[in-house]
Design an enzyme around this catalytic site. Sequence first.
Site, PDB file in Angstrom:
ATOM      1  N   ARG A   1       0.899  -1.163   0.000  1.00 51.21           N
ATOM      2  CA  ARG A   1       0.000   0.000   0.000  1.00 51.21           C
ATOM      3  C   ARG A   1       0.930   1.202   0.000  1.00 51.21           C
ATOM      4  NH1 ARG A   1      -2.242   4.107  -0.777  1.00 51.21           N
ATOM      5  NH2 ARG A   1      -4.142   4.887   0.192  1.00 51.21           N
TER       6      ARG A   1
ATOM      7  N   HIS B   1       1.718   7.060   1.747  1.00 54.37           N
ATOM      8  CA  HIS B   1       0.604   8.019   1.616  1.00 54.37           C
ATOM      9  C   HIS B   1       0.253   8.603   2.971  1.00 54.37           C
ATOM     10  CE1 HIS B   1      -1.494   4.519   3.208  1.00 54.37           C
ATOM     11  NE2 HIS B   1      -2.507   5.315   3.507  1.00 54.37           N
TER      12      HIS B   1
ATOM     13  N   HIS C   1      -3.304  10.942   4.998  1.00 50.29           N
ATOM     14  CA  HIS C   1      -4.688  11.410   4.858  1.00 50.29           C
ATOM     15  C   HIS C   1      -5.039  12.254   6.075  1.00 50.29           C
ATOM     16  CE1 HIS C   1      -4.848   7.586   6.998  1.00 50.29           C
ATOM     17  NE2 HIS C   1      -4.509   6.957   5.891  1.00 50.29           N
TER      18      HIS C   1
ATOM     19  N   GLU D   1      -5.846   6.742  11.225  1.00 45.98           N
ATOM     20  CA  GLU D   1      -6.087   5.380  10.736  1.00 45.98           C
ATOM     21  C   GLU D   1      -5.800   4.377  11.837  1.00 45.98           C
ATOM     22  OE1 GLU D   1      -4.354   4.231   6.905  1.00 45.98           O
ATOM     23  OE2 GLU D   1      -3.425   2.514   7.894  1.00 45.98           O
TER      24      GLU D   1
ATOM     25  N   HIS E   1       2.601   7.028   5.882  1.00 49.62           N
ATOM     26  CA  HIS E   1       2.830   5.626   6.254  1.00 49.62           C
ATOM     27  C   HIS E   1       2.688   4.714   5.047  1.00 49.62           C
ATOM     28  CE1 HIS E   1      -1.418   6.667   6.770  1.00 49.62           C
ATOM     29  NE2 HIS E   1      -1.694   5.445   6.372  1.00 49.62           N
TER      30      HIS E   1
ATOM     31  N   GLU F   1     -10.919   5.566   0.953  1.00 45.91           N
ATOM     32  CA  GLU F   1      -9.607   5.015   0.621  1.00 45.91           C
ATOM     33  C   GLU F   1      -9.183   5.438  -0.788  1.00 45.91           C
ATOM     34  OE1 GLU F   1      -7.369   3.446   2.391  1.00 45.91           O
ATOM     35  OE2 GLU F   1      -6.103   2.894   0.690  1.00 45.91           O
TER      36      GLU F   1
ATOM     37  N   HIS G   1     -25.423  -2.061  27.621  1.00 45.93           N
ATOM     38  CA  HIS G   1     -24.530  -0.940  27.956  1.00 45.93           C
ATOM     39  C   HIS G   1     -24.615   0.115  26.866  1.00 45.93           C
ATOM     40  CE1 HIS G   1     -22.151  -3.150  25.010  1.00 45.93           C
ATOM     41  NE2 HIS G   1     -21.474  -2.026  24.793  1.00 45.93           N
TER      42      HIS G   1
ATOM     43  N   HIS H   1     -22.054   3.798  25.300  1.00 44.22           N
ATOM     44  CA  HIS H   1     -20.765   4.490  25.362  1.00 44.22           C
ATOM     45  C   HIS H   1     -21.007   5.997  25.390  1.00 44.22           C
ATOM     46  CE1 HIS H   1     -18.854   0.651  24.535  1.00 44.22           C
ATOM     47  NE2 HIS H   1     -19.862   0.461  23.709  1.00 44.22           N
TER      48      HIS H   1
ATOM     49  N   GLU I   1     -19.873   3.826  18.227  1.00 42.07           N
ATOM     50  CA  GLU I   1     -19.132   2.554  18.198  1.00 42.07           C
ATOM     51  C   GLU I   1     -19.199   1.963  16.793  1.00 42.07           C
ATOM     52  OE1 GLU I   1     -20.117  -0.339  21.224  1.00 42.07           O
ATOM     53  OE2 GLU I   1     -19.601  -2.017  19.916  1.00 42.07           O
TER      54      GLU I   1
ATOM     55  N   HIS J   1     -27.110  -0.920  23.861  1.00 43.87           N
ATOM     56  CA  HIS J   1     -27.076  -2.152  23.064  1.00 43.87           C
ATOM     57  C   HIS J   1     -26.523  -3.321  23.861  1.00 43.87           C
ATOM     58  CE1 HIS J   1     -23.374   0.192  22.524  1.00 43.87           C
ATOM     59  NE2 HIS J   1     -22.733  -0.945  22.408  1.00 43.87           N
TER      60      HIS J   1
HETATM   61 MN    MN Z   1      -3.594   4.978   5.292  1.00 44.48          MN
HETATM   62 MN    MN Z   2     -20.654  -1.333  22.927  1.00 46.55          MN
END
Ligand code: MN
Ligand code: MN
Length: 405
Positions: A113, A116, A118, A122, A161, A184, A295, A297, A302, A341
């Site tokens: 890859r 590059h 961004h 990531e 990277h 991407e 639970h 967040h 998520e 959830h």
């Molecule tokens: Mn990347």
């Molecule tokens: Mn969760």
Amino acid sequence: MSLISRRNMLLTGAAGGLLATSMKPEAIAAETYPAKALSMPGPTSPEEAAINPMDWQNLPTDHGNLGTLRHSFSMVHNRHTDAGWAREVTVRNFPISKQMAGVNMRLPAGAVRELHWHVPSEWAYVTYGKGRITGIDAEGRKHISDVKEGDLWLFPGGVPHSVQGLEPDGCEFVLVFNDGNFSEDSTFGITDYMAHTPKDVLAKNFGVPASTFDKLGKGDLWIFNAPLPGSLADDLAQSKQPNVPNPYAFALLDQPPVFKSAGGSVRIADVNNFKVTNMAAALVEIEPGGMRELHWHPNSDEWQYYISGTARMGVFKGEGKNNTVIFHPSDVGYIPQSIAHYVENIGKDTLRFLEVFATPEYSDVSLQSWAANVPHELLAAHLNIDIETAKKLASPQTKTPIRPL
Ligand code: MN
Ligand code: MN
């Protein structure tokens, strides 16, 4: 006996009953509606419908439409080169996925890859094989390391990277970006940049003759074949700059679980043990019949990736709204911040999935922990139960991410 209570009997029996009803929604439907109301004389695809049977008939406790909470890498367009491939689930094809986007990439041995960068960060998890990653930070310090199945990496936004597949068979991984609008296909590649910069500017920039860049090509190599790298030690020795103070890679699966019970285990990688990260994550393993408890967040959406097994997730969004979704390997799930959830293993094999968050620190609020740590009288008054029963719900008072204990 009302239809609702008959169905509840079906659903709240032994674990086997749960499996039978959750996998056979037509049986639930038959208990709920007259056959005439369930008839579907027009065209249908049984194979497609079987992937997520809850779309046709939810649980009796479900209500309303929370939109599409599930997508799958197995359902999206794949971008191929002669070296490897990648496919993505972003806000464009998965509208709920606003805070994070996901990519699934395959690099056979030697495939690179391209170097590059961004705008978003990531986060990555290696699902297969081995690869070598490189990166540098803003002080010009280097990171080069080999990653294997169960490892993760985090390249902060703007940090350049690369990834290359190593022998014997390269690697496959999932990437998560802290921007649902990421693609991407629109990253900043070294060959694209240099192919669109005048050669005399490149010559001045690097202090070499302009002819150095005669074979540069048109740019955007993206995923291409290159010779296999030498040893990691040799690669590291070529730069005399120091290593980055906080490595960009982390061996998640090698860590001991932070929680383990009869039902499964949880491993967490966040800023507390993986200093460089601005995205928290958990690797959850649940045994058949076990469940990631009810639970939510409080600090992030998520993003989920299902690695193995079969899961059922129930999502609650207030106003009586609750939807149930089935997940299979290569599926992506998404739950907005503070939406409640649970995730239950409804299959015969161990369920493994990733929870990824767009914030540095992992955080969740547990329904059981909440119930356990308010006055018993207060809880009893809400649930119409006696104090002794309320005390049973209050044990244990520490958090229990996976049931049974
Ligand atoms: Mn990347
Ligand atoms: Mn969760």
